[in-house]
Design an enzyme around this catalytic site. Structure first.
Site, mmCIF file in Angstrom:
data_model
loop_
_atom_site.group_PDB
_atom_site.id
_atom_site.type_symbol
_atom_site.label_atom_id
_atom_site.label_comp_id
_atom_site.label_asym_id
_atom_site.label_seq_id
_atom_site.Cartn_x
_atom_site.Cartn_y
_atom_site.Cartn_z
ATOM 1 N N ALA A 210 0.720 -1.015 -0.061
ATOM 2 C CA ALA A 210 0.087 0.099 -0.102
ATOM 3 C C ALA A 210 0.834 1.261 -0.042
ATOM 4 O O ALA A 210 2.143 1.224 -0.270
ATOM 5 C CB ALA A 210 -0.880 0.155 1.175
ATOM 6 N N ASN A 211 0.346 2.443 0.405
ATOM 7 C CA ASN A 211 1.075 3.615 0.440
ATOM 8 C C ASN A 211 0.359 4.546 1.496
ATOM 9 O O ASN A 211 -0.621 3.922 1.834
ATOM 10 C CB ASN A 211 1.095 4.386 -1.120
ATOM 11 C CG ASN A 211 -0.311 4.947 -1.418
ATOM 12 O OD1 ASN A 211 -1.288 5.436 -0.757
ATOM 13 N ND2 ASN A 211 -0.757 4.303 -2.654
ATOM 14 N N ARG A 212 0.929 5.710 1.906
ATOM 15 C CA ARG A 212 0.490 6.604 2.993
ATOM 16 C C ARG A 212 -0.763 7.153 2.623
ATOM 17 O O ARG A 212 -1.255 8.276 3.628
ATOM 18 C CB ARG A 212 1.671 7.390 3.207
ATOM 19 C CG ARG A 212 2.809 6.854 3.846
ATOM 20 C CD ARG A 212 3.971 7.539 4.526
ATOM 21 N NE ARG A 212 5.080 6.883 4.855
ATOM 22 C CZ ARG A 212 6.051 6.657 4.218
ATOM 23 N NH1 ARG A 212 6.042 7.004 2.916
ATOM 24 N NH2 ARG A 212 7.009 5.875 4.899
#
Length: 407
Positions: A210-212
């Protein structure tokens, strides 16, 4: 004169920016409005009722328990006779009071009784604006349909301090009020699809790539478009923030699920692709949790390319009239955004730098944003502002572009 014959109830809050309320009264009157001032006790520590009354040309309302003003339940009358309510400056205390429904002064009672548009112009120290309590209050108020203008970035009253917290300039507040009153239903009848948040690409039943992304910018854009009357479908990856009020929200996990959900919503008048979609996904997903075993090397992960949702819709047979993409970059921001414009079939790219700054912060997960609007007409750079303010301004640009394509 776009505020001609409009009755504006101006609540002046108790912050140093109260001095700007004097200029705001003048600017609203120049545009044809009748300004009815309400001053809090704190406001009177910075500017006098005499000065506000002299500029507004009328009575200044101060006391919830005024024998003269309240003999006919004046706070209800004030709220019902107005075309809009503006709070400038809107302090952290006022935001908290309104978010929690407190009505222990005249300003609070008027705001709770108002059935007309309410526009808040926050002004406070950057630390106060960024405090989790203020963030929660702003999100709650936006969910209740309250509109915001600002705050802006700049120097504070405190010596040596700067950041996001300056009250919007009086002309900006007047412009925002005009837009609300003149264009509150500008997008009525338009169907718009917005994507938001990250995607989660599973490695095994408990781990994912995933990412932030927090989803805050995409959710704010969906809310702003809905506030202009659009029928908005928000396709959101996993986020920890509530869905915006008045928006149909579809929850997805992966890029493949997001693409399927978006295509199912076509045709639409516009598509706004804010989501930070993972470029790759694990080529294979383990059926059981991958175990860390003594003496064994970590598992080797192979990756497959995810579909490019923006490019797919930008070249789709049911392409929306307006396609807006986002470019989250850490280097060569404008060059990469310009390249995406044609490659992905977009009409506009909103470019933002998501690199971690010198304070350790980033746009991803943060409360504010600084963007460039990249189109074939050129590049427009916006000052750093809250993500909600970016959303409101971008919604206006989208309304302008859709009106142009219809003419």
């Amino acid at each position: 004169m776009n505020l001609q014959n409009k009755r504006i109830l101006l609540v002046v809050g108790g912050g140093i920016a109260a001095y700007k309320a004097l200029d705001l009264v003048r600017r609203l009157k120049e545009r044809g409005a009748t300004v009815v001032p309400v001053m809090t006790r704190g406001a009177q520590e910075f500017v006098t009722p005499l000065a506000v009354g002299a500029l507004s040309g009328g009575h200044v309302f101060i006391d919830l328990f005024s024998r003269e003003d309240e003999q006919d339940v004046g706070h209800i009358r004030l709220a019902r006779e107005a075309d809009a309510v503006v709070v400038a400056p809107a302090t952290a205390d006022r935001l908290a009071r309104l978010a929690n429904g407190l009505a222990d002064d005249l300003a609070g009672a008027v705001l709770l009784a108002a059935k007309v548009p309410v526009l808040l112009a926050p002004a406070m120290n950057p630390a106060m604006w960024a405090h989790p309590a203020t963030v929660r209050n702003v999100e709650r108020l936006r969910g209740d349909g309250v509109r915001f203008v600002g705050p802006n970035a700049g120097e504070m009253a405190e010596r040596g301090e700067s950041g996001l917290g300056r009250m919007a300039e009086p002309a900006e507040i007047a412009d925002a009020l005009e837009a609300i009153l003149a264009g509150s239903r500008r997008l009525a009848g338009k169907r718009i699809v917005v994507t938001s948040g990250p995607t989660h690409e599973p490695i095994d039943p408990v781990r994912f790539v995933a990412n932030r992304s927090s989803g805050r910018q995409g959710h704010a854009i969906a809310a702003s478009l809905a506030a202009l009357g659009a029928e908005v479908t928000l396709v959101s990856g996993p986020v920890a923030i509530p869905p915006p009020t008045g928006v149909r929200t579809l929850a997805v996990e992966t890029a493949l699920e997001m693409l399927a959900a978006v295509e199912a919503e076509l045709p639409a008048d516009a598509g706004v692709f804010v989501a930070a979609v993972a470029d790759w996904r694990p080529a294979e997903t383990a059926g059981q949790k991958l175990k860390k075993l003594p003496g064994e090397a970590p598992p080797q992960l192979g990756f497959a390319e995810n579909p490019d949702i923006l490019a797919t819709v930008g070249h789709h047979r049911e392409r929306p009239k307006l396609v807006v993409g986002f470019a989250a970059e850490t280097q060569d921001l404008l060059a990469n955004a310009l390249a995406k414009l044609d490659r992905k079939g977009a009409d506009m790219i909103v470019a933002n730098d998501v690199a971690v700054d010198e304070t350790g912060g980033s746009v991803m997960g943060g409360a504010d944003n600084a963007v460039h609007i990249v189109s074939r007409d050129g590049i427009e750079t916006w000052a750093r502002m809250s993500k909600e303010a970016v959303a409101d301004r971008l919604a206006g640009v989208i309304a302008d572009r859709l009106e142009e394509t219809a003419s």
